[in-house]
Design an enzyme around this catalytic site. Structure first.
Site, PDB file in Angstrom:
ATOM      1  CG  HIS A 154      23.813 -31.011 -22.015  1.00  0.00           C
ATOM      2  ND1 HIS A 154      23.375 -30.413 -23.177  1.00  0.00           N
ATOM      3  CD2 HIS A 154      22.809 -31.824 -21.595  1.00  0.00           C
ATOM      4  CE1 HIS A 154      22.154 -30.854 -23.437  1.00  0.00           C
ATOM      5  NE2 HIS A 154      21.787 -31.710 -22.507  1.00  0.00           N
ATOM      6  CD  GLU A 155      22.460 -34.359 -18.343  1.00  0.00           C
ATOM      7  OE1 GLU A 155      21.398 -34.118 -17.745  1.00  0.00           O
ATOM      8  OE2 GLU A 155      22.503 -34.841 -19.488  1.00  0.00           O
ATOM      9  CG  ASP A 173      23.711 -28.868 -26.603  1.00  0.00           C
ATOM     10  OD1 ASP A 173      23.998 -29.650 -25.669  1.00  0.00           O
ATOM     11  OD2 ASP A 173      23.257 -29.257 -27.705  1.00  0.00           O
TER      12      ASP A 173
HETATM   13 ZN   LIG Z   1      19.943 -32.583 -22.217  1.00  0.00          ZN
END
Ligand SMILES: [Zn+2]
Length: 410
Positions: free
Chosen positions: A276-277, A358
């Site tokens: 996600h990062e 996401d």
């Molecule tokens: Zn985030």
């Protein structure tokens, strides 16, 4: 323009912002007892749910108390001539207007932070302690404050002195030089914050060799992401709450994982959080945020330059003579509705970006470990699972858990 009109504008803004925030908090509190959505039924068991309800309510009540206190404080300071009193102290110390400004802001900022100590003490050692989050010792609490003040005084003095020097030298075009200065400072901090500032408060070390590191590296290689720096930070020094963040860009980019995150999550879940990062980076959210913050600062400084020479902006806060520093305070309050609107817009983009990150994790890794990790993180921080949509619109930089999970499952 008359300075009493500006004064009433300032009063109106302070009171209107208080009312808006209070209404939002009240609306949000009305949803505390809403039924939990089907997809989130497994986040809390009955006992944890009770605890999360109590946590929300405690924070709500404490928030009402602190915001009423802040409003009363700022209004009485304004109405009883507090700014003028501090301005006189500054004038009596020195003839240099740069030093006067430094003393003025020093007293206002350290003073207001000092008044806030009982509140942050109560938040940390009573509320967070009662719900089992607090790990901060009294010594850490004290040294954190001293370090923050030292840093604020050093960095703040340098920046304020330079800005005032630009103003003396370039007149209203000072905003351009100030903009360049703040842009460079922002870029520098983004690149080196983790290297220079974080070590003052936390210990961080590279992620140790092992299965987690292998899994992360395998994933990074698979998506073609050059990740040299994965650090683990001792977040457990202050709180049991877990976190992970991305900072820097180019060669300085790094991912920082809290030790609490590593304790709470399975390895697959940590890789999913990391995916996600990395999604934020790959979708250029980091660059977007940095660029927009620099552009918005420029806009604010341009507007400031139009008002800075109007004595009414100074006099409206109750000082006897106009000055650069008094005008900065007046302008700060007058500008705050604009910055609230900008904040709404930035939150809107931020929530969009969360879905994109996401989706990136879902498409390049897997949705399920991200779903379970988000649920665990919500459970371990006793998150509010049923926020009011208006509150989300105003304050949430991340979509509510239910919306993220629906998106991940879609
Ligand atoms: Zn985030």
């Amino acid at each position: 323009m008359d300075n009493t009109i500006v004064f009433y504008c300032i009063l109106f803004i302070l009171i209107a912002e208080f009312i808006l925030a209070t209404v939002m908090n009240y609306l949000n509190a009305q949803r505390f007892k809403d039924p939990i959505p089907e997809d989130l039924k497994d986040v809390y068991n009955a006992e944890e749910y009770e605890k999360s309800q109590a946590y929300k309510l405690t924070n709500y009540k404490f928030g009402v108390f602190t915001s009423v206190f802040s409003l009363v404080l700022i209004l009485s300071f304004l109405l009883l001539g507090g700014f003028n009193y501090v301005d006189n102290i500054a004038q009596n110390q020195t003839d240099s207007i740069i030093l006067q400004a430094l003393i003025f802001f020093g007293i206002i900022m350290i003073g207001s932070d000092f008044i806030n100590i009982p509140f942050s003490y109560y938040q940390t050692f009573v509320i967070e302690e009662k719900f089992g989050f607090n790990k901060t010792t009294k010594a850490t609490f004290l040294t954190d404050k001293l370090k923050q003040w030292t840093m604020t005084i050093i960095v703040g003095s340098i920046i304020l002195s330079l800005v005032m020097w630009f103003f003396q030298w370039a007149g209203t075009s000072f905003w351009l030089y100030t903009w360049a200065l703040i842009a460079i400072f922002t870029l520098f901090m983004n690149l080196f914050y983790s290297k220079l500032i974080v070590p003052l408060f936390n210990k961080q070390k590279p992620l140790e060799a092992g299965t987690l590191k292998e899994k992360i590296e395998a994933y990074a290689a698979q998506v073609g992401f050059d990740l040299q720096n994965i650090f683990v930070i001792n977040g457990s020094k202050r709180s049991t709450k877990a976190n992970a963040y991305f900072s820097g860009f180019g060669k300085e980019k790094r991912v920082t994982l809290y030790d609490t995150l590593i304790n709470d999550l399975e390895e697959e879940e940590i890789v999913a959080v990391l995916a996600h990062e990395i999604g934020h980076y790959k979708r250029k959210h980091i660059i977007f945020n940095l660029t927009s913050s620099i552009v918005l600062t420029g806009l604010m400084l341009l507007i400031l330059s139009l008002f800075i020479n109007n004595p009414e902006v100074s006099l409206a806060i109750g000082v006897d003579r106009p000055s650069f520093h008094a005008a900065l305070i007046g302008f700060g309050i007058l500008y705050s509705p604009i910055s609230e609107i900008i904040g709404l817009l930035m939150n809107y983009f931020s929530r969009k970006f969360e879905y994109q990150a996401d989706d990136y994790a879902k498409n390049t890794y897997a949705a399920l470990p991200l779903v379970t990790s988000l649920k665990k993180l919500s459970k371990n921080s006793l998150s509010n699972l049923t926020p009011h949509p208006a509150y989300v619109f105003m304050h949430y930089s991340h979509p509510p858990l239910i919306d993220r999970i629906r998106n991940l499952k879609a």
